[in-house]
Design an enzyme around this catalytic site. Structure first.
Site, PDB file in Angstrom:
ATOM      1  N   LEU A 195       6.372   3.514   6.287  1.00  0.00           N
ATOM      2  CA  LEU A 195       6.016   2.097   6.367  1.00  0.00           C
ATOM      3  C   LEU A 195       4.974   1.773   5.320  1.00  0.00           C
ATOM      4  CD1 LEU A 195       3.058   1.330   7.939  1.00  0.00           C
ATOM      5  CD2 LEU A 195       4.257   2.476   9.764  1.00  0.00           C
ATOM      6  N   GLY A 219       0.825  -1.186   0.000  1.00  0.00           N
ATOM      7  CA  GLY A 219       0.000   0.000   0.000  1.00  0.00           C
ATOM      8  C   GLY A 219       0.868   1.247   0.000  1.00  0.00           C
ATOM      9  N   GLY A 220       0.212   2.402  -0.165  1.00  0.00           N
ATOM     10  CA  GLY A 220       0.932   3.663  -0.070  1.00  0.00           C
ATOM     11  C   GLY A 220       1.382   4.198  -1.414  1.00  0.00           C
ATOM     12  N   HIS A 258      14.338   4.567  -1.082  1.00  0.00           N
ATOM     13  CA  HIS A 258      15.266   3.765  -0.282  1.00  0.00           C
ATOM     14  C   HIS A 258      16.675   4.009  -0.818  1.00  0.00           C
ATOM     15  CE1 HIS A 258      11.942   1.727   1.562  1.00  0.00           C
ATOM     16  NE2 HIS A 258      11.551   1.167   0.433  1.00  0.00           N
ATOM     17  N   CYS A 308       5.501   9.822   0.128  1.00  0.00           N
ATOM     18  CA  CYS A 308       4.251   9.178   0.518  1.00  0.00           C
ATOM     19  C   CYS A 308       3.038   9.938  -0.008  1.00  0.00           C
ATOM     20  CB  CYS A 308       4.179   9.011   2.037  1.00  0.00           C
ATOM     21  SG  CYS A 308       5.587   8.100   2.706  1.00  0.00           S
TER      22      CYS A 308
END
Length: 213
Positions: free
Chosen positions: A140, A73-74, A79, A170
Site C-alpha cells: 500500500l 510514499g514508499g 503492478h 518496498c
C-alpha cells in the site's frame, strides 16, 4: 450520528498506470466538499512504480518493464495483470480520519478478505503492507493532498510473480512475495476486487460511526 458520506465504486478494468494516476490527481485537485468519495478498482499492465523517496537502486536489473516515478510514499513496487488494485479517493477531513488510521483500515481490510479465504495474514512493525508468513502479499501507498487521499493498495492474486525478483519489494532486499493463488484460491479477480471494496466500505462506515457529528 450523521450518515456516512457517499462512497462510490468505479470498476475501471485493465487500464494503463500513468493515465490512471493523472486522473486521480485531477479528481483530487477538482473535488470540493460535495464530491463523493470513490474506490477505483483497477488492474494494470506490467509497471514498476517508485515513490517520492524511492531509491532507484531497488530496481536490481533491467527487465523491459517501464519504471514510473510517482508521488505516493514508499519505495518500489510492481503492478501487473492478475493483481487487484484499489485506489482510495477519500476526504479524510470529512470522515474525521487520520492518515495512520486510514493505513490501518486498509491493512485490516486486506486481512479481513484473506481471512475469509482461510489465509492467516499479519502486519510487520515498520513495514507497511500485509504479510503471510515471511512473504508480502499486499502493498500500500498513499498521497495526501488538500486533506484527501489517493493511490491505495494492491493484492497479489493470480499473476506472473517473476518481476518481483527484479526489485527489492518496498525497499526490502530479499523480501519474498506471494499471491492468493498460492493458497488454493481460485476466485477470479473481479470477485476478489468486490470483496476488497466491501471490506474497505465496511471499515470506513464503522470508523465514521465511531465519530458522530
Amino acid at each position: 450520528m450523521s450518515s456516512a458520506p457517499p462512497l462510490l465504486r468505479k470498476t475501471l478494468g485493465h487500464v494503463d498506470y500513468e493515465p490512471t494516476w493523472r486522473a486521480m490527481q485531477a479528481f483530487t485537485a477538482a473535488r470540493d466538499d460535495a464530491t463523493a468519495d470513490e474506490l477505483w478498482l483497477v488492474e494494470h499492465p506490467p509497471v514498476f512504480t517508485l515513490g517520492l523517496a524511492g531509491k532507484p537502486e531497488h530496481l536490481l536489473r533491467e527487465t523491459g518493464i517501464p519504471l514510473i516515478h510517482i508521488d505516493r510514499g514508499g519505495q518500489i513496487t510492481y503492478h501487473g495483470p492478475g493483481q487487484a488494485v484499489v485506489y482510495l479517493l477519500i476526504d479524510l477531513a470529512r470522515r474525521r480520519i487520520k492518515v495512520r488510521e486510514l493505513v490501518s483500515l486498509i491493512e485490516q481490510s486486506v486481512i479481513d478478505v484473506l481471512a475469509g479465504y482461510g489465509i492467516a495474514a499479519h502486519l510487520r512493525d515498520g513495514a507497511p503492507g500485509v504479510y503471510v508468513g515471511d512473504a508480502k502479499i499486499s502493498a500500500l501507498g498513499l498521497k495526501i493532498s488538500r486533506g484527501c487521499s489517493y493511490h491505495g493498495l494492491s493484492l497479489n492474486c493470480d499473476m506472473d510473480m517473476t518481476p518481483f525478483s527484479a526489485i527489492n519489494p518496498c525497499g526490502y532486499a530479499g523480501l519474498k512475495s506471494v499471491q492468493v493463488r498460492d493458497f488454493g484460491v481460485t476466485d477470479p479477480l473481479p470477485v476478489i476486487h468486490a470483496k476488497l471494496a466491501d471490506a474497505l466500505a465496511a471499515r470506513l462506515e464503522l470508523h465514521h460511526g465511531l465519530h458522530p457529528a
